[in-house]
Write a protein that holds these residues in place. Structure first.
Motif, PDB file in Angstrom:
ATOM      1  N   SER A 140       8.461  40.085 113.021  1.00 43.30           N
ATOM      2  CA  SER A 140       8.463  40.504 114.465  1.00 43.30           C
ATOM      3  C   SER A 140       9.158  41.950 114.398  1.00 43.30           C
ATOM      4  O   SER A 140       8.457  42.837 115.130  1.00 43.30           O
ATOM      5  N   ASN A 141      10.046  42.158 113.849  1.00 43.16           N
ATOM      6  CA  ASN A 141      10.872  43.391 113.979  1.00 43.16           C
ATOM      7  C   ASN A 141      10.239  44.374 112.835  1.00 43.16           C
ATOM      8  O   ASN A 141      10.068  45.445 113.307  1.00 43.16           O
ATOM      9  N   SER A 142       9.541  43.955 111.737  1.00 40.99           N
ATOM     10  CA  SER A 142       8.662  44.772 111.147  1.00 40.99           C
ATOM     11  C   SER A 142       7.332  45.390 111.789  1.00 40.99           C
ATOM     12  O   SER A 142       7.276  46.322 111.571  1.00 40.99           O
ATOM     13  N   ILE A 143       6.750  44.715 112.778  1.00 44.26           N
ATOM     14  CA  ILE A 143       5.740  44.911 113.419  1.00 44.26           C
ATOM     15  C   ILE A 143       6.310  46.051 114.538  1.00 44.26           C
ATOM     16  O   ILE A 143       5.652  47.307 114.756  1.00 44.26           O
ATOM     17  N   ASP A 144       7.347  45.915 115.254  1.00 44.63           N
ATOM     18  CA  ASP A 144       7.884  46.837 116.362  1.00 44.63           C
ATOM     19  C   ASP A 144       8.204  47.912 115.509  1.00 44.63           C
ATOM     20  O   ASP A 144       8.187  48.936 115.863  1.00 44.63           O
ATOM     21  N   ASP A 145       8.803  47.779 114.158  1.00 41.39           N
ATOM     22  CA  ASP A 145       9.457  49.164 113.719  1.00 41.39           C
ATOM     23  C   ASP A 145       8.321  49.982 113.141  1.00 41.39           C
ATOM     24  O   ASP A 145       8.122  51.308 113.358  1.00 41.39           O
ATOM     25  N   TYR A 146       7.238  49.425 112.537  1.00 46.63           N
ATOM     26  CA  TYR A 146       5.918  50.068 112.215  1.00 46.63           C
ATOM     27  C   TYR A 146       5.322  50.695 113.435  1.00 46.63           C
ATOM     28  O   TYR A 146       4.968  51.915 113.092  1.00 46.63           O
ATOM     29  N   SER A 147       4.954  49.874 114.475  1.00 48.95           N
ATOM     30  CA  SER A 147       4.806  50.496 115.964  1.00 48.95           C
ATOM     31  C   SER A 147       5.459  51.623 116.221  1.00 48.95           C
ATOM     32  O   SER A 147       4.869  52.822 116.644  1.00 48.95           O
ATOM     33  N   ASN A 148       6.619  51.577 116.309  1.00 48.79           N
ATOM     34  CA  ASN A 148       7.707  52.555 116.930  1.00 48.79           C
ATOM     35  C   ASN A 148       7.665  53.931 115.934  1.00 48.79           C
ATOM     36  O   ASN A 148       7.719  54.962 116.560  1.00 48.79           O
ATOM     37  N   LYS A 149       7.461  53.683 114.595  1.00 58.84           N
ATOM     38  CA  LYS A 149       7.430  54.829 113.817  1.00 58.84           C
ATOM     39  C   LYS A 149       6.208  55.585 114.011  1.00 58.84           C
ATOM     40  O   LYS A 149       6.340  56.804 114.116  1.00 58.84           O
TER      41      LYS A 149
END
Length: 194
Positions: A62-71
């Motif tokens: 979940s954090n990986s998705i959020d991090d990718y989206s945020n970047k």
């Protein structure tokens, strides 16, 4: 030699005296119970560790998705705000699914062909195939080795930009988003920011 004699004498005394026999029986029963309890407690600890690691993996995904989206959002916001006629920008990117990791796999296969002759003169071919696949892991940590990671697909992008009331600027922002993220036009919406 002397030690063995002392042990034999001690065993004879214990077996001849009923008090010592009962005491030895109680002590050995206690030791067996302690070993049994420690095995049960270790099993519960390992089950707890497995449950914890599964929930940690879900949280990391979940954090990986959020991090990718945020970047992606940050990069897009930076480049769009640099465009001529565009003021303050807000960007929202939604993704379809999580990042997929493709593990390294060790494949082995074996094919064996045998010709058999039966008693009536017939010949038959026997073919035996065997294959195995194993995920390659880091020796000490036990973590799988990843060949590549497939990034999640972008579902859509919304951009709110100052200056987007001008149709030419709106079109430039629209084309920039499509080009930067390699998206079709139906996945991009540009709005005027208040």
């Amino acid at each position: 030699m002397k030690l063995q004699k002392h042990i034999n004498i001690l065993i004879e005394k214990i077996s001849s005296n009923k008090k010592y026999t009962n005491l030895a029986l109680i002590i050995s029963t206690g030791i067996i119970l302690l070993i049994g309890i420690s095995v049960f407690v270790e099993n519960e600890d390992s089950n707890l560790k497995i449950d914890t690691s599964i929930s940690e993996e879900k949280e990391m995904a979940s954090n990986s998705i959020d991090d990718y989206s945020n970047k992606l959002e940050i990069k897009l916001k930076q480049i769009l705000s640099e465009m001529k006629g565009v003021g303050d920008v807000e960007v929202m990117i939604t993704l379809v699914e999580t990042t997929e990791s493709v593990p390294a796999i060790n494949k082995t296969s074996n094919k064996e062909t045998t010709k058999e002759n039966d008693s009536q003169g017939g010949i038959r071919d026997v073919i035996r195939e065997e294959s195995t696949e194993q995920i390659v892991t880091n020796g000490s940590g036990g973590e799988m080795i990843t060949i590549k990671q497939i990034k999640p697909e972008i579902r859509g992008v919304i951009v709110a930009a100052e200056g987007a009331e001008d149709i030419k600027i709106k079109e430039n922002v629209y084309n920039a988003v499509k080009t930067a993220l390699d998206l079709s036009g139906n996945k991009v919406e540009i709005y005027v920011k208040k």
